[in-house]
Scaffold this motif. Structure first.
Motif, PDB file in Angstrom:
ATOM      1  N   GLY A  72       0.819  -1.208   0.000  1.00 15.65           N
ATOM      2  CA  GLY A  72       0.000   0.000   0.000  1.00 15.65           C
ATOM      3  C   GLY A  72       0.850   1.255   0.000  1.00 15.65           C
ATOM      4  O   GLY A  72       0.546   2.230  -0.702  1.00 15.65           O
ATOM      5  N   TYR A  73       1.927   1.247   0.776  1.00 14.75           N
ATOM      6  CA  TYR A  73       2.857   2.378   0.782  1.00 14.75           C
ATOM      7  C   TYR A  73       3.499   2.558  -0.595  1.00 14.75           C
ATOM      8  O   TYR A  73       3.641   3.681  -1.085  1.00 14.75           O
ATOM      9  CB  TYR A  73       3.925   2.164   1.859  1.00 14.75           C
ATOM     10  CG  TYR A  73       5.034   3.183   1.841  1.00 14.75           C
ATOM     11  CD1 TYR A  73       4.781   4.513   2.110  1.00 14.75           C
ATOM     12  CD2 TYR A  73       6.337   2.807   1.551  1.00 14.75           C
ATOM     13  CE1 TYR A  73       5.799   5.460   2.095  1.00 14.75           C
ATOM     14  CE2 TYR A  73       7.364   3.727   1.532  1.00 14.75           C
ATOM     15  CZ  TYR A  73       7.088   5.054   1.800  1.00 14.75           C
ATOM     16  OH  TYR A  73       8.094   5.975   1.772  1.00 14.75           O
ATOM     17  N   GLY A  75       2.184   1.679  -3.492  1.00 17.44           N
ATOM     18  CA  GLY A  75       1.161   2.224  -4.377  1.00 17.44           C
ATOM     19  C   GLY A  75       0.943   3.704  -4.133  1.00 17.44           C
ATOM     20  O   GLY A  75       0.777   4.487  -5.079  1.00 17.44           O
ATOM     21  N   TRP A  76       0.953   4.088  -2.870  1.00 15.77           N
ATOM     22  CA  TRP A  76       0.774   5.502  -2.543  1.00 15.77           C
ATOM     23  C   TRP A  76       1.946   6.324  -3.077  1.00 15.77           C
ATOM     24  O   TRP A  76       1.756   7.414  -3.613  1.00 15.77           O
ATOM     25  CB  TRP A  76       0.647   5.666  -1.028  1.00 15.77           C
ATOM     26  CG  TRP A  76       0.487   7.089  -0.607  1.00 15.77           C
ATOM     27  CD1 TRP A  76      -0.614   7.877  -0.751  1.00 15.77           C
ATOM     28  CD2 TRP A  76       1.474   7.906   0.015  1.00 15.77           C
ATOM     29  NE1 TRP A  76      -0.373   9.130  -0.244  1.00 15.77           N
ATOM     30  CE2 TRP A  76       0.906   9.173   0.238  1.00 15.77           C
ATOM     31  CE3 TRP A  76       2.789   7.676   0.419  1.00 15.77           C
ATOM     32  CZ2 TRP A  76       1.607  10.202   0.826  1.00 15.77           C
ATOM     33  CZ3 TRP A  76       3.486   8.718   1.017  1.00 15.77           C
ATOM     34  CH2 TRP A  76       2.883   9.957   1.209  1.00 15.77           C
ATOM     35  N   GLU A  77       3.160   5.816  -2.946  1.00 16.33           N
ATOM     36  CA  GLU A  77       4.339   6.526  -3.445  1.00 16.33           C
ATOM     37  C   GLU A  77       4.301   6.665  -4.962  1.00 16.33           C
ATOM     38  O   GLU A  77       4.742   7.662  -5.511  1.00 16.33           O
ATOM     39  CB  GLU A  77       5.631   5.816  -3.026  1.00 16.33           C
ATOM     40  CG  GLU A  77       6.033   6.065  -1.607  1.00 16.33           C
ATOM     41  CD  GLU A  77       6.468   7.495  -1.362  1.00 16.33           C
ATOM     42  OE1 GLU A  77       7.004   8.148  -2.282  1.00 16.33           O
ATOM     43  OE2 GLU A  77       6.278   7.973  -0.235  1.00 16.33           O
ATOM     44  N   LEU A  79       1.519   6.704  -6.902  1.00 20.45           N
ATOM     45  CA  LEU A  79       0.350   7.411  -7.403  1.00 20.45           C
ATOM     46  C   LEU A  79       0.149   8.798  -6.807  1.00 20.45           C
ATOM     47  O   LEU A  79      -0.756   9.511  -7.241  1.00 20.45           O
ATOM     48  CB  LEU A  79      -0.896   6.557  -7.163  1.00 20.45           C
ATOM     49  CG  LEU A  79      -0.870   5.183  -7.841  1.00 20.45           C
ATOM     50  CD1 LEU A  79      -2.093   4.373  -7.454  1.00 20.45           C
ATOM     51  CD2 LEU A  79      -0.749   5.313  -9.338  1.00 20.45           C
ATOM     52  N   ARG A  80       0.941   9.188  -5.838  1.00 25.30           N
ATOM     53  CA  ARG A  80       0.760  10.509  -5.237  1.00 25.30           C
ATOM     54  C   ARG A  80       1.294  11.580  -6.184  1.00 25.30           C
ATOM     55  O   ARG A  80       2.132  11.291  -7.044  1.00 25.30           O
ATOM     56  CB  ARG A  80       1.443  10.595  -3.885  1.00 25.30           C
ATOM     57  CG  ARG A  80       2.928  10.689  -3.964  1.00 25.30           C
ATOM     58  CD  ARG A  80       3.515  10.783  -2.595  1.00 25.30           C
ATOM     59  NE  ARG A  80       4.971  10.795  -2.708  1.00 25.30           N
ATOM     60  CZ  ARG A  80       5.742  11.492  -1.932  1.00 25.30           C
ATOM     61  NH1 ARG A  80       5.230  12.196  -0.959  1.00 25.30           N
ATOM     62  NH2 ARG A  80       7.038  11.456  -2.091  1.00 25.30           N
ATOM     63  N   ARG A  87      12.934  11.004  -3.516  1.00 16.06           N
ATOM     64  CA  ARG A  87      12.377   9.872  -2.763  1.00 16.06           C
ATOM     65  C   ARG A  87      13.502   9.007  -2.217  1.00 16.06           C
ATOM     66  O   ARG A  87      14.537   8.838  -2.836  1.00 16.06           O
ATOM     67  CB  ARG A  87      11.469   9.042  -3.656  1.00 16.06           C
ATOM     68  CG  ARG A  87      10.226   9.793  -4.033  1.00 16.06           C
ATOM     69  CD  ARG A  87       9.244   8.877  -4.707  1.00 16.06           C
ATOM     70  NE  ARG A  87       7.984   9.587  -4.859  1.00 16.06           N
ATOM     71  CZ  ARG A  87       7.312   9.656  -5.975  1.00 16.06           C
ATOM     72  NH1 ARG A  87       7.751   9.055  -7.042  1.00 16.06           N
ATOM     73  NH2 ARG A  87       6.171  10.306  -6.037  1.00 16.06           N
ATOM     74  N   ALA A  91      11.018   4.060  -0.424  1.00 18.99           N
ATOM     75  CA  ALA A  91       9.919   4.411  -1.321  1.00 18.99           C
ATOM     76  C   ALA A  91      10.120   3.798  -2.701  1.00 18.99           C
ATOM     77  O   ALA A  91       9.167   3.315  -3.327  1.00 18.99           O
ATOM     78  CB  ALA A  91       9.790   5.924  -1.435  1.00 18.99           C
ATOM     79  N   GLY A  95       7.651   1.004  -4.223  1.00 18.88           N
ATOM     80  CA  GLY A  95       7.010   1.241  -5.515  1.00 18.88           C
ATOM     81  C   GLY A  95       7.296   0.139  -6.509  1.00 18.88           C
ATOM     82  O   GLY A  95       6.408  -0.295  -7.258  1.00 18.88           O
TER      83      GLY A  95
END
Length: 115
Positions: A72-73, A75-77, A79-80, A87, A91, A95
């Motif tokens: 999840g982290y 994906g967040w990295e 798509l943010r 980074r 991260a 990713g």
């Protein structure tokens, strides 16, 4: 038109057809290999989870939760909205693992083992 000019056109056409067929067969073989690899990875993960759950359900659930949080982290990295900030390594790794997980899930959905 001379005979040699006609032969040249035929040879060029045959070369193009051969190149197309080689590319088509190569892509089909790559798709097959990726699908089989995804099915093997998915089967291995299911087997590891089932065996781990039998041995220690709490540790297995915790490890599965940690993997999901990490993905999840990632994906967040990915798509943010981008910032000018560099980074970190975590991260980038998260990713990359999220991307690999998405590819495995997409290819595993095409094989019969996921149904």
């Amino acid at each position: 038109m001379t005979v040699s000019a006609e032969r040249g056109r035929v040879h060029r056409a045959l070369r193009r057809i051969g190149s197309f067929l080689r590319e088509l067969v190569g892509e089909a073989a790559a798709e097959l290999v990726l699908t089989v690899l995804a099915c093997i990875i998915l089967s291995g993960l299911v087997l590891a989870f089932a065996l781990g759950r039998r041995l220690n359900p709490l540790a297995t659930g915790g490890a599965a939760g940690a993997v999901l949080v990490f993905l999840g982290y990632g994906g967040w990295e990915l798509l943010r909205p981008t910032k000018p900030v560099r980074r970190g390594r975590l991260a980038v790794v998260a990713g990359a693992m999220f991307s690999v997980a998405v590819v495995v899930v997409l290819y595993a959905s095409n094989c019969g083992c996921s149904t």
